[in-house]
Design a protein around this motif. Structure first.
Motif, mmCIF file in Angstrom:
data_model
loop_
_atom_site.group_PDB
_atom_site.id
_atom_site.type_symbol
_atom_site.label_atom_id
_atom_site.label_comp_id
_atom_site.label_asym_id
_atom_site.label_seq_id
_atom_site.Cartn_x
_atom_site.Cartn_y
_atom_site.Cartn_z
ATOM 1 N N GLU A 2 0.629 -1.073 -0.061
ATOM 2 C CA GLU A 2 0.260 0.163 0.199
ATOM 3 C C GLU A 2 0.869 0.789 -0.382
ATOM 4 O O GLU A 2 1.329 1.484 0.373
ATOM 5 C CB GLU A 2 -1.164 -0.239 1.274
ATOM 6 C CG GLU A 2 -2.075 0.610 1.215
ATOM 7 C CD GLU A 2 -2.902 0.982 2.582
ATOM 8 O OE1 GLU A 2 -3.361 1.748 3.518
ATOM 9 O OE2 GLU A 2 -2.924 -0.169 2.278
ATOM 10 N N ASN A 3 0.720 2.509 -0.609
ATOM 11 C CA ASN A 3 0.959 3.956 -0.974
ATOM 12 C C ASN A 3 1.337 4.458 1.011
ATOM 13 O O ASN A 3 -0.284 4.271 1.389
ATOM 14 C CB ASN A 3 0.491 4.471 -1.666
ATOM 15 C CG ASN A 3 0.625 4.329 -2.610
ATOM 16 O OD1 ASN A 3 1.757 3.536 -3.681
ATOM 17 N ND2 ASN A 3 0.008 4.342 -4.322
ATOM 18 N N LEU A 4 2.233 4.335 1.115
ATOM 19 C CA LEU A 4 2.261 5.267 2.283
ATOM 20 C C LEU A 4 1.721 6.593 2.278
ATOM 21 O O LEU A 4 1.443 7.428 0.730
ATOM 22 C CB LEU A 4 4.185 5.718 2.341
ATOM 23 C CG LEU A 4 4.984 4.398 2.761
ATOM 24 C CD1 LEU A 4 6.202 4.929 2.396
ATOM 25 C CD2 LEU A 4 4.214 3.620 4.142
ATOM 26 N N LYS A 5 1.359 7.008 2.856
ATOM 27 C CA LYS A 5 1.089 8.725 3.514
ATOM 28 C C LYS A 5 1.649 9.277 4.585
ATOM 29 O O LYS A 5 1.397 8.887 5.490
ATOM 30 C CB LYS A 5 -0.579 8.457 3.483
ATOM 31 C CG LYS A 5 -1.602 8.093 2.336
ATOM 32 C CD LYS A 5 -2.908 8.313 2.696
ATOM 33 C CE LYS A 5 -3.768 7.558 1.357
ATOM 34 N NZ LYS A 5 -5.326 7.251 1.789
ATOM 35 N N ILE A 6 2.024 10.743 4.196
ATOM 36 C CA ILE A 6 2.768 11.309 5.663
ATOM 37 C C ILE A 6 2.135 12.769 5.317
ATOM 38 O O ILE A 6 1.250 13.473 3.988
ATOM 39 C CB ILE A 6 3.969 11.908 4.453
ATOM 40 C CG1 ILE A 6 5.091 10.359 4.020
ATOM 41 C CG2 ILE A 6 4.651 12.465 5.636
ATOM 42 C CD1 ILE A 6 5.284 9.207 5.433
ATOM 43 N N LYS A 7 1.767 13.026 6.755
ATOM 44 C CA LYS A 7 0.385 14.321 7.068
ATOM 45 C C LYS A 7 1.752 14.836 7.986
ATOM 46 O O LYS A 7 2.433 14.938 8.927
ATOM 47 C CB LYS A 7 -0.353 13.897 7.978
ATOM 48 C CG LYS A 7 -1.328 14.271 8.204
ATOM 49 C CD LYS A 7 -2.693 14.229 8.821
ATOM 50 C CE LYS A 7 -3.088 15.365 9.062
ATOM 51 N NZ LYS A 7 -4.955 15.288 9.030
#
Length: 72
Positions: A2-7
């Motif tokens: 799954e693609n990483l998500k950076i907040k």
């Protein structure tokens, strides 16, 4: 994978997809500035680019795009 998500602290969320990995590969292998990195990723400034660099795992930045595509 799954693609990483950076907040980011500004509330913006950056999804680490193939396009972003290509830009990050360029950043770690050349001498582009944080300002240029921010422009390439559509971020508001070098501060967001710096924050993104701190949060993204180093293996993502250094993995060549063809290998990253195989992993995902």
């Amino acid at each position: 994978m799954e693609n990483l998500k950076i907040k980011l602290s500004t509330g913006k969320e950056v999804e680490i997809n193939d396009d972003v990995v290509a830009v990050l590969n360029k950043y770690v292998r050349t001498q582009i500035t944080l300002e240029q990195l921010a422009r390439d990723l559509g971020l508001s400034g070098w501060e967001e680019a710096y924050e993104l660099i701190k949060e993204v795992p180093s293996w993502v930045m250094w993995t060549p795009l063809p290998m990253y595509k195989r992993l995902s």
